[in-house]
Design a protein around this motif. Structure first.
Motif, PDB file in Angstrom:
ATOM      1  N   GLN A   1      -7.187   6.012   7.235  1.00 54.49           N
ATOM      2  CA  GLN A   1      -6.668   7.362   7.453  1.00 54.49           C
ATOM      3  C   GLN A   1      -6.181   7.536   8.887  1.00 54.49           C
ATOM      4  O   GLN A   1      -5.139   8.150   9.133  1.00 54.49           O
ATOM      5  CB  GLN A   1      -7.744   8.395   7.148  1.00 54.49           C
ATOM      6  CG  GLN A   1      -8.109   8.505   5.677  1.00 54.49           C
ATOM      7  CD  GLN A   1      -9.312   9.387   5.438  1.00 54.49           C
ATOM      8  OE1 GLN A   1      -9.461  10.443   6.066  1.00 54.49           O
ATOM      9  NE2 GLN A   1     -10.191   8.970   4.542  1.00 54.49           N
ATOM     10  N   CYS A   2      -6.945   6.996   9.848  1.00 54.92           N
ATOM     11  CA  CYS A   2      -6.523   7.066  11.250  1.00 54.92           C
ATOM     12  C   CYS A   2      -5.196   6.339  11.442  1.00 54.92           C
ATOM     13  O   CYS A   2      -4.298   6.817  12.149  1.00 54.92           O
ATOM     14  CB  CYS A   2      -7.587   6.473  12.165  1.00 54.92           C
ATOM     15  SG  CYS A   2      -9.057   7.489  12.342  1.00 54.92           S
ATOM     16  N   MET A   3      -5.069   5.173  10.818  1.00 54.95           N
ATOM     17  CA  MET A   3      -3.825   4.417  10.928  1.00 54.95           C
ATOM     18  C   MET A   3      -2.671   5.193  10.299  1.00 54.95           C
ATOM     19  O   MET A   3      -1.550   5.210  10.832  1.00 54.95           O
ATOM     20  CB  MET A   3      -3.980   3.049  10.264  1.00 54.95           C
ATOM     21  CG  MET A   3      -2.791   2.124  10.470  1.00 54.95           C
ATOM     22  SD  MET A   3      -2.551   1.726  12.221  1.00 54.95           S
ATOM     23  CE  MET A   3      -1.271   0.472  12.103  1.00 54.95           C
ATOM     24  N   ALA A   4      -2.939   5.843   9.178  1.00 56.58           N
ATOM     25  CA  ALA A   4      -1.899   6.638   8.518  1.00 56.58           C
ATOM     26  C   ALA A   4      -1.419   7.762   9.436  1.00 56.58           C
ATOM     27  O   ALA A   4      -0.213   8.043   9.508  1.00 56.58           O
ATOM     28  CB  ALA A   4      -2.435   7.205   7.206  1.00 56.58           C
ATOM     29  N   ARG A   5      -2.349   8.396  10.145  1.00 63.66           N
ATOM     30  CA  ARG A   5      -1.960   9.484  11.053  1.00 63.66           C
ATOM     31  C   ARG A   5      -1.140   8.945  12.234  1.00 63.66           C
ATOM     32  O   ARG A   5      -0.203   9.600  12.713  1.00 63.66           O
ATOM     33  CB  ARG A   5      -3.202  10.221  11.548  1.00 63.66           C
ATOM     34  CG  ARG A   5      -3.967  10.900  10.418  1.00 63.66           C
ATOM     35  CD  ARG A   5      -5.119  11.763  10.925  1.00 63.66           C
ATOM     36  NE  ARG A   5      -6.024  12.081   9.832  1.00 63.66           N
ATOM     37  CZ  ARG A   5      -5.771  12.979   8.882  1.00 63.66           C
ATOM     38  NH1 ARG A   5      -4.639  13.674   8.924  1.00 63.66           N
ATOM     39  NH2 ARG A   5      -6.637  13.201   7.916  1.00 63.66           N
TER      40      ARG A   5
ATOM     41  N   LEU B   1      -0.295  11.040   3.005  1.00 64.75           N
ATOM     42  CA  LEU B   1       0.278   9.859   2.376  1.00 64.75           C
ATOM     43  C   LEU B   1       0.460  10.102   0.889  1.00 64.75           C
ATOM     44  O   LEU B   1       0.007  11.109   0.341  1.00 64.75           O
ATOM     45  CB  LEU B   1      -0.627   8.625   2.600  1.00 64.75           C
ATOM     46  CG  LEU B   1      -2.106   8.714   2.188  1.00 64.75           C
ATOM     47  CD1 LEU B   1      -2.303   8.565   0.688  1.00 64.75           C
ATOM     48  CD2 LEU B   1      -2.921   7.660   2.914  1.00 64.75           C
ATOM     49  N   THR B   2       1.137   9.162   0.251  1.00 63.60           N
ATOM     50  CA  THR B   2       1.297   9.169  -1.203  1.00 63.60           C
ATOM     51  C   THR B   2       0.740   7.865  -1.746  1.00 63.60           C
ATOM     52  O   THR B   2       1.062   6.788  -1.231  1.00 63.60           O
ATOM     53  CB  THR B   2       2.776   9.295  -1.599  1.00 63.60           C
ATOM     54  OG1 THR B   2       3.308  10.507  -1.042  1.00 63.60           O
ATOM     55  CG2 THR B   2       2.938   9.337  -3.113  1.00 63.60           C
ATOM     56  N   TYR B   3      -0.111   7.955  -2.756  1.00 56.05           N
ATOM     57  CA  TYR B   3      -0.689   6.747  -3.335  1.00 56.05           C
ATOM     58  C   TYR B   3       0.302   6.052  -4.268  1.00 56.05           C
ATOM     59  O   TYR B   3       1.129   6.695  -4.927  1.00 56.05           O
ATOM     60  CB  TYR B   3      -1.968   7.069  -4.104  1.00 56.05           C
ATOM     61  CG  TYR B   3      -3.175   7.220  -3.209  1.00 56.05           C
ATOM     62  CD1 TYR B   3      -3.764   6.113  -2.615  1.00 56.05           C
ATOM     63  CD2 TYR B   3      -3.722   8.475  -2.940  1.00 56.05           C
ATOM     64  CE1 TYR B   3      -4.865   6.236  -1.783  1.00 56.05           C
ATOM     65  CE2 TYR B   3      -4.829   8.613  -2.119  1.00 56.05           C
ATOM     66  CZ  TYR B   3      -5.393   7.492  -1.540  1.00 56.05           C
ATOM     67  OH  TYR B   3      -6.485   7.614  -0.712  1.00 56.05           O
ATOM     68  N   ALA B   4       0.206   4.726  -4.267  1.00 54.74           N
ATOM     69  CA  ALA B   4       1.038   3.913  -5.151  1.00 54.74           C
ATOM     70  C   ALA B   4       0.227   2.694  -5.564  1.00 54.74           C
ATOM     71  O   ALA B   4      -0.860   2.444  -5.036  1.00 54.74           O
ATOM     72  CB  ALA B   4       2.323   3.489  -4.435  1.00 54.74           C
ATOM     73  N   SER B   5       0.732   1.931  -6.504  1.00 62.61           N
ATOM     74  CA  SER B   5       0.054   0.693  -6.881  1.00 62.61           C
ATOM     75  C   SER B   5       0.144  -0.296  -5.724  1.00 62.61           C
ATOM     76  O   SER B   5       1.009  -0.173  -4.841  1.00 62.61           O
ATOM     77  CB  SER B   5       0.713   0.084  -8.117  1.00 62.61           C
ATOM     78  OG  SER B   5       2.032  -0.348  -7.810  1.00 62.61           O
ATOM     79  N   LYS B   6      -0.735  -1.274  -5.732  1.00 61.92           N
ATOM     80  CA  LYS B   6      -0.705  -2.280  -4.674  1.00 61.92           C
ATOM     81  C   LYS B   6       0.639  -2.980  -4.645  1.00 61.92           C
ATOM     82  O   LYS B   6       1.207  -3.226  -3.572  1.00 61.92           O
ATOM     83  CB  LYS B   6      -1.826  -3.299  -4.877  1.00 61.92           C
ATOM     84  CG  LYS B   6      -1.912  -4.339  -3.761  1.00 61.92           C
ATOM     85  CD  LYS B   6      -3.068  -5.289  -3.964  1.00 61.92           C
ATOM     86  CE  LYS B   6      -2.821  -6.250  -5.099  1.00 61.92           C
ATOM     87  NZ  LYS B   6      -3.867  -7.305  -5.195  1.00 61.92           N
ATOM     88  N   GLU B   7       1.178  -3.278  -5.819  1.00 63.56           N
ATOM     89  CA  GLU B   7       2.467  -3.971  -5.906  1.00 63.56           C
ATOM     90  C   GLU B   7       3.576  -3.134  -5.287  1.00 63.56           C
ATOM     91  O   GLU B   7       4.452  -3.647  -4.576  1.00 63.56           O
ATOM     92  CB  GLU B   7       2.792  -4.301  -7.364  1.00 63.56           C
ATOM     93  CG  GLU B   7       1.919  -5.380  -7.984  1.00 63.56           C
ATOM     94  CD  GLU B   7       0.488  -4.926  -8.264  1.00 63.56           C
ATOM     95  OE1 GLU B   7       0.271  -3.685  -8.338  1.00 63.56           O
ATOM     96  OE2 GLU B   7      -0.397  -5.781  -8.387  1.00 63.56           O
TER      97      GLU B   7
END
Length: 432
Positions: free
Chosen positions: A255-259, A285-291
């Protein structure tokens, strides 16, 4: 600004435990806190400065709180002083064998372990410079606990030795626990406690710092200028603004990295085995599949725990995962080395797949971590092979290494020891 006074009621004065609790609370607040006793001042987030006030029983402490969360800060500090109270009764001392000791470990741990008696941490530390291994486990004979770090080894064979020597507790002064055989520890009745959180900012900031250094070739630029060479050849970087950042693992560090990435003007997408929908709701952020994260991201930052076995995260980044990434992608890992298949990474680097790679951890680092091999003949070639690529930066498992993080690690580890010694709940610290 808020000012108030408190009177020290504890017979030990402001001893190590309340000092650590005040510092830990203040480190998580935005308000600036200052403590003053007899014209001596201390910053509220610095445990060593608080201890240096030498505030005895009966001393008046002038507290100044200035910031957006000053009401919350004042309440937390007042609560610590209220809980100090008179403490006279002596308790049993927990004897701890402390492995892999460095000077910076002693800086905080020694101060926090000084006091003995009820209300203190009541811990006695014996420092060993050697790592915990099969060969050194006997050093813990007669101790109640061992305190270990990321490069110590606690497989079944070591667990058996610790049990035979009377050890009942393993204190991890780190968040990761992949170096401990949990099953063996459970079989032998040894409790394993970790520092579930210390300073996520330290790790995330280091990940971005090294990634940007690799992106802008700062390590190369620094050496060129030292050689009186001001040519820019080979130093071309890319803007992060308007790029896509992929965060693999969205816990506190992720989360810190995302900010941080948001602050650069990046679009942030994330993957996690247990998505935190609140992060989407706040627009972080927006979640997505790993791929999808692998395919879309210009920058990939890994912050997942290392989990071995089927369905785990070992070699989360392997040959297949790398093949899904964009050409000229940037990659940083400040979590655990086993998350990336090093051989697959080197093969892709040879093909020019990555624009920048920043690794604070990597497979094969164990023999190097926290040791000086500058006069030794290399016994492994992984480090040298990685360093031959101009777009790669390696650091020595130091992402955690800030004053704030060291203070938090010492405080939480000592709280874990006290909870074990006094039969208190372990909370998130317990490794099962």
């Amino acid at each position: 600004m808020k000012k108030f006074q408190v009177v020290v009621k504890c017979s030990l004065g402001i001893h190590a435990r309340p000092a650590a609790q005040i510092a830990q609370a203040c480190s998580n607040l935005r308000a600036a806190v200052t403590l003053e006793v007899d014209n001596e001042t201390a910053q509220g987030n610095n445990v060593l400065e608080i201890l240096n006030l030498h505030a005895p029983k009966g001393a008046t402490v002038n507290v100044t709180v200035d910031g957006p969360d000053e009401e919350e800060a004042a309440q937390q500090i007042q609560a610590v002083f209220d809980a100090m109270g008179p403490k006279e009764k002596k308790g049993s001392v927990l004897k701890v064998a402390f492995f892999g000791t460095k000077d910076y470990d002693r800086l905080y741990f020694s101060e926090l372990a000084k006091d003995k008696g009820e209300g203190t941490y009541n811990v006695e530390l014996k420092y060993f410079s050697s790592r915990l291994t099969d060969e050194t486990a006997h050093l813990a004979n007669g101790y109640d606990a061992v305190c270990i770090f990321v490069n110590d080894e606690a497989p079944r064979s070591v667990i058996e030795q610790l049990h035979d020597g009377g050890v009942r507790l393993i204190l991890l002064r780190c968040a990761g626990f992949n170096n401990v055989d949990k099953k063996a520890a459970a079989e032998y009745g040894i409790t394993v406690l970790r520092v579930s959180a210390y300073s996520p900012y330290a790790v995330a900031e280091h990940a971005m710092a090294t990634l940007q250094a690799a992106n802008r070739r700062l390590h190369k630029a620094y050496n060129k200028v030292r050689d009186n060479n001001f040519d820019l050849t080979g130093l071309l970087g890319v803007d992060l603004h308007n790029k896509v950042a992929g965060i693999l693992g969205t816990g506190r560090i992720g989360q810190c990295m995302a900010r941080i990435c948001k602050g650069y003007g990046m679009t942030v997408i994330g993957w996690d085995a247990f998505p935190n929908k609140k992060l989407e709701e706040e627009g972080l952020l927006t979640y997505a599949s790993k791929e999808e994260v692998l395919k879309r991201s210009d920058l990939i930052s890994i912050h997942a725990p290392l989990i071995m076995g089927e369905g785990g995260t070992y070699h989360l980044i392997d040959e297949k995962a790398i093949s899904l990434m964009k050409d000229d992608v940037m990659l940083t890992n400040a979590a655990r080395g086993g998350l990336i298949d090093t051989e697959a990474l080197i093969a892709a680097l040879k093909k020019g797949k990555f624009h920048a790679v920043a690794l604070d951890v990597y497979e094969g680092e164990d023999a190097n971590v926290y040791t000086d091999h500058s006069f030794d003949v290399p016994t492994e070639d992984v480090t040298g092979r990685l360093l031959m690529f101009p777009q790669v930066i390696l650091t020595s498992h130091q992402a955690f290494f800030t004053r704030e993080a060291l203070q938090a690690i010492a405080t939480v580890t000592m709280e874990n020891a006290r909870n074990f010694n006094e039969g208190r709940p372990f909370g998130a610290a317990e490794v099962k």
